[in-house]
Design a protein around this motif. Structure first.
Motif, mmCIF file in Angstrom:
data_model
loop_
_atom_site.group_PDB
_atom_site.id
_atom_site.type_symbol
_atom_site.label_atom_id
_atom_site.label_comp_id
_atom_site.label_asym_id
_atom_site.label_seq_id
_atom_site.Cartn_x
_atom_site.Cartn_y
_atom_site.Cartn_z
ATOM 1 N N ALA A 1 -18.384 19.029 -68.052
ATOM 2 C CA ALA A 1 -17.404 19.110 -66.999
ATOM 3 C C ALA A 1 -17.187 20.559 -66.444
ATOM 4 O O ALA A 1 -17.139 21.567 -67.232
ATOM 5 C CB ALA A 1 -16.054 18.527 -67.582
ATOM 6 N N SER A 2 -16.746 20.775 -65.321
ATOM 7 C CA SER A 2 -16.438 21.852 -64.720
ATOM 8 C C SER A 2 -15.025 22.295 -65.617
ATOM 9 O O SER A 2 -14.400 21.566 -65.999
ATOM 10 C CB SER A 2 -16.172 21.964 -63.395
ATOM 11 O OG SER A 2 -15.034 21.136 -62.909
ATOM 12 N N ARG B 1 -2.236 16.017 -69.231
ATOM 13 C CA ARG B 1 -1.811 15.443 -70.439
ATOM 14 C C ARG B 1 -0.463 16.157 -70.798
ATOM 15 O O ARG B 1 0.484 15.273 -71.279
ATOM 16 C CB ARG B 1 -2.728 15.614 -71.628
ATOM 17 C CG ARG B 1 -3.990 14.902 -71.517
ATOM 18 C CD ARG B 1 -4.950 15.107 -72.822
ATOM 19 N NE ARG B 1 -5.274 16.475 -73.052
ATOM 20 C CZ ARG B 1 -6.452 17.012 -72.501
ATOM 21 N NH1 ARG B 1 -7.198 16.103 -71.890
ATOM 22 N NH2 ARG B 1 -6.728 18.393 -72.746
ATOM 23 N N ASP B 2 -0.308 17.424 -70.403
ATOM 24 C CA ASP B 2 0.875 18.018 -70.765
ATOM 25 C C ASP B 2 2.113 17.300 -69.850
ATOM 26 O O ASP B 2 3.299 17.057 -70.330
ATOM 27 C CB ASP B 2 1.098 19.327 -70.312
ATOM 28 C CG ASP B 2 0.043 20.342 -71.275
ATOM 29 O OD1 ASP B 2 -0.348 19.636 -72.197
ATOM 30 O OD2 ASP B 2 -0.596 21.378 -71.012
ATOM 31 N N GLU B 3 1.888 16.873 -68.348
ATOM 32 C CA GLU B 3 2.807 16.402 -67.645
ATOM 33 C C GLU B 3 3.192 15.037 -68.275
ATOM 34 O O GLU B 3 4.319 14.563 -68.251
ATOM 35 C CB GLU B 3 2.332 16.342 -66.511
ATOM 36 C CG GLU B 3 2.206 17.418 -65.598
ATOM 37 C CD GLU B 3 1.396 17.557 -64.047
ATOM 38 O OE1 GLU B 3 1.231 16.281 -63.891
ATOM 39 O OE2 GLU B 3 1.350 18.491 -63.596
ATOM 40 N N LEU B 4 2.385 14.297 -68.747
ATOM 41 C CA LEU B 4 2.739 13.068 -69.427
ATOM 42 C C LEU B 4 3.553 13.148 -70.608
ATOM 43 O O LEU B 4 4.367 12.441 -70.711
ATOM 44 C CB LEU B 4 1.426 12.277 -69.658
ATOM 45 C CG LEU B 4 1.447 10.957 -70.407
ATOM 46 C CD1 LEU B 4 2.176 9.971 -69.363
ATOM 47 C CD2 LEU B 4 -0.047 10.199 -70.696
ATOM 48 N N LYS B 5 3.137 14.163 -71.259
ATOM 49 C CA LYS B 5 3.982 14.330 -72.640
ATOM 50 C C LYS B 5 5.482 14.595 -72.038
ATOM 51 O O LYS B 5 6.497 14.181 -72.584
ATOM 52 C CB LYS B 5 3.460 15.722 -73.650
ATOM 53 C CG LYS B 5 2.217 15.125 -74.177
ATOM 54 C CD LYS B 5 1.644 16.423 -74.926
ATOM 55 C CE LYS B 5 0.387 16.004 -75.811
ATOM 56 N NZ LYS B 5 -0.243 17.307 -76.415
ATOM 57 N N VAL B 6 5.594 15.535 -71.223
ATOM 58 C CA VAL B 6 7.120 15.870 -70.637
ATOM 59 C C VAL B 6 7.765 14.678 -70.063
ATOM 60 O O VAL B 6 8.846 14.290 -70.443
ATOM 61 C CB VAL B 6 6.988 16.947 -69.449
ATOM 62 C CG1 VAL B 6 8.446 16.926 -68.873
ATOM 63 C CG2 VAL B 6 6.394 18.284 -69.993
ATOM 64 N N VAL B 7 7.108 13.610 -69.351
ATOM 65 C CA VAL B 7 7.477 12.442 -68.976
ATOM 66 C C VAL B 7 7.966 11.597 -69.887
ATOM 67 O O VAL B 7 8.944 10.945 -69.936
ATOM 68 C CB VAL B 7 6.652 11.891 -67.862
ATOM 69 C CG1 VAL B 7 7.221 10.250 -67.539
ATOM 70 C CG2 VAL B 7 6.450 12.534 -66.842
ATOM 71 N N GLN B 8 7.346 11.475 -71.024
ATOM 72 C CA GLN B 8 7.599 10.681 -72.209
ATOM 73 C C GLN B 8 8.737 11.394 -72.779
ATOM 74 O O GLN B 8 9.655 10.408 -73.458
ATOM 75 C CB GLN B 8 6.369 10.505 -73.143
ATOM 76 C CG GLN B 8 5.136 9.835 -72.664
ATOM 77 C CD GLN B 8 3.945 9.887 -73.307
ATOM 78 O OE1 GLN B 8 3.915 10.548 -74.059
ATOM 79 N NE2 GLN B 8 2.851 8.824 -73.053
ATOM 80 N N PHE C 1 -11.486 20.363 -66.470
ATOM 81 C CA PHE C 1 -10.944 20.217 -67.493
ATOM 82 C C PHE C 1 -9.688 20.940 -67.772
ATOM 83 O O PHE C 1 -8.679 20.037 -68.590
ATOM 84 C CB PHE C 1 -12.031 21.232 -68.630
ATOM 85 C CG PHE C 1 -11.334 21.255 -70.150
ATOM 86 C CD1 PHE C 1 -11.845 20.324 -70.875
ATOM 87 C CD2 PHE C 1 -10.898 22.534 -70.853
ATOM 88 C CE1 PHE C 1 -11.520 20.047 -72.174
ATOM 89 C CE2 PHE C 1 -10.537 22.384 -71.984
ATOM 90 C CZ PHE C 1 -10.737 21.411 -72.724
ATOM 91 N N LYS C 2 -9.246 21.917 -67.096
ATOM 92 C CA LYS C 2 -8.019 22.362 -67.091
ATOM 93 C C LYS C 2 -7.030 21.480 -66.223
ATOM 94 O O LYS C 2 -5.980 21.021 -66.759
ATOM 95 C CB LYS C 2 -7.924 23.720 -66.159
ATOM 96 C CG LYS C 2 -8.594 24.950 -67.294
ATOM 97 C CD LYS C 2 -8.579 26.163 -66.290
ATOM 98 C CE LYS C 2 -8.984 27.334 -66.956
ATOM 99 N NZ LYS C 2 -9.117 28.565 -66.337
ATOM 100 N N GLN C 3 -7.302 20.799 -65.390
ATOM 101 C CA GLN C 3 -6.698 19.555 -64.503
ATOM 102 C C GLN C 3 -6.330 18.594 -65.442
ATOM 103 O O GLN C 3 -5.328 18.110 -65.514
ATOM 104 C CB GLN C 3 -7.517 18.918 -63.694
ATOM 105 C CG GLN C 3 -6.809 18.121 -62.757
ATOM 106 C CD GLN C 3 -5.226 18.355 -62.059
ATOM 107 O OE1 GLN C 3 -5.404 19.745 -61.651
ATOM 108 N NE2 GLN C 3 -4.508 17.671 -61.989
#
Length: 475
Positions: free
Chosen positions: A344-345, A356-363, A349-351
């Motif tokens: 992957a580009s 994943r980080d945003e999902l952790k914050v929401v959780q 990969f950074k996106q």
């Protein structure tokens, strides 16, 4: 060093048996080079592993006719299984300076018949509550009661399979069955004697500990190796093996195609997980050396291909290509995460990482909100006031003066301070679950004391609690 050698012996034997089961039963069976096909039951009852240990001790195999013309002191006699109608006289052999290993779970032809001074008896029942049963099987006791002797040096346990027992004096008994069996037997399982003229004998109440099915369990292989060494007594020996009264074949395990399904991944990993790296390396080097020196690969390929019909050969290559394709798909599936990172580009990969980080914050925020809802619901049920409108919760809740009541009040105070002082990242799944249990404990306390009331004046007049850190409350 001695224990290391014994460990390497057992694990090397295990590795070779695993290889003989996996490879002949798949590749060799398909190509067909004249190996003898045997069933799974025959393989399990066989003594190929025991043969490998014996031949590793430089014992020359002889026939019954050769045994009769040999000096007793030059021959190790191995008698396994049924003891009826043996073509040789075991007691005379030992009394004349020979060595003998006898293993049988059956009774002798008559009650008064002995072999080298020992008797054999069959067991008709087994205790069902024996704590030493192997994997819970009541007819497979683990023998661990040993007396000091060279054949049992470093042996911690011997795993049996429907054993019998032997009759021997206490002085000659080296191993006993578990105590739960003593009411059914005399207790002796392994015994040994040394004749004054140099003859030696070892007797065992179960021949199955030497079979392919059982020799790799416990320390069975180590015991077999040390028993042979003690009976050999450091001298070049010949060996005669009798199985159920008949001369045992010298069939090499490498010449056997085993008709059984290949082992599962768990079976293979369990068999190889304790193999020392040194044993694996030595085994691989020795095999590679022999193959290279003898030109076995070229000879095998030429001899095999010449004997295979063209139709079967084409079919083999089709199956081979199909197997390679399946392996490629499975590998791609198992390592798709690594492949994705490599192909992957960088932007994608950074996106993915940001998502994943945003999902952790929401959780984390959802868990913080769930904690607030637990506290809010308790406050409404107990005092008709929301947790957000009760800055000094639990001030105003009346509790009794006993120790439990004080503990409950202190727990509510700590929970209030924690919620108001901690960030959303504090509320892990474990801490939220612990808070839920704690709130349930509060509610149970007040449900049992309906007469307790709320002092509304105190609720209104107190300010918010200081936000002191109390991070260990819900860890």
């Amino acid at each position: 060093m001695r224990m290391l050698r014994m460990h390497i012996l057992r694990n090397s034997l295990l590795l070779l048996l695993v290889a003989l089961i996996v490879f002949p039963s798949t590749a060799v069976a398909q190509l067909g080079v004249g190996q003898e096909q045997i069933s799974e039951a025959q393989w399990r009852r066989g003594f190929h592993g025991f043969n490998m240990i014996a031949e590793g001790n430089d014992l020359e195999r002889i026939s019954v006719e050769q045994f009769r013309s040999s000096q007793p002191s030059d021959v190790l006699l191995v008698v396994i299984g049924n003891l009826r109608n043996l073509p040789v006289h075991v007691t005379n052999h030992v009394n004349n300076g020979g060595s003998a290993l006898l293993a049988s779970d059956s009774s002798v032809p008559r009650y008064d018949v002995t072999f080298a001074g020992f008797g054999f008896r069959r067991m008709t029942s087994y205790p069902r509550n024996d704590p030493s049963a192997f994997r819970g099987m009541h007819d497979c006791p683990i023998v661990s009661d040993f007396q000091p002797h060279p054949i049992l040096s470093g042996v911690a346990e011997i795993v049996t399979n429907r054993p019998g027992y032997v009759t021997a004096s206490r002085r000659k008994t080296l191993a006993s069955l578990p105590s739960t069996y003593w009411g059914r037997t005399a207790g002796a399982f392994i015994a040994a004697r040394e004749h004054r003229n140099g003859g030696r004998a070892v007797v065992v109440g179960d021949q199955s500990i030497f079979t392919n099915q059982m020799i790799l369990f416990g320390d069975n292989a180590i015991f077999a190796n040390q028993a042979i060494k003690w009976l050999k007594n450091g001298q070049p020996k010949k060996m005669l093996i009798l199985v159920n009264g008949s001369e045992h074949s010298t069939l090499n395990p490498a010449d056997v195609v085993v008709d059984l399904p290949p082992p599962s991944t768990d079976d293979v990993m369990e068999a190889l997980e304790n193999l020392p790296p040194s044993a694996m390396l030595d085994f691989a080097n020795s095999v590679a050396t022999v193959v290279e020196d003898e030109g076995m690969i070229n000879d095998f390929i030429h001899d095999t291909v010449d004997k295979i019909p063209q139709r079967d050969l084409s079919r083999f290559f089709i199956f081979l290509m199909f197997g390679v394709a399946c392996f490629t798909f499975v590998a791609a599936f198992l390592f798709q995460g690594k492949l994705q990172r490599q192909t992957a580009s960088e932007v994608a990969f950074k996106q993915s990482g940001r998502e994943r980080d945003e999902l952790k914050v929401v959780q984390m925020r959802e868990r913080q909100q769930a904690a607030h809802m637990l506290l809010d619901r308790f406050c409404v049920l107990q005092a008709g006031r929301r947790f957000g409108d009760w800055p000094s919760f639990p001030t105003g809740l009346r509790v009794e003066s006993d120790r439990e009541s004080k503990s409950i009040f202190e727990s509510m105070t700590k929970a209030s301070i924690l919620y108001r002082s901690k960030q959303s990242s504090f509320w892990t799944r474990k801490r939220l679950a612990n808070l839920e249990k704690t709130v349930q404990k509060w509610q149970t306390y007040f449900d049992a004391r309906p007469e307790l009331e709320v002092d509304a004046e105190l609720v209104q007049s107190n300010n918010a609690w200081p936000t002191d850190p109390l991070s260990n409350e819900f860890n």
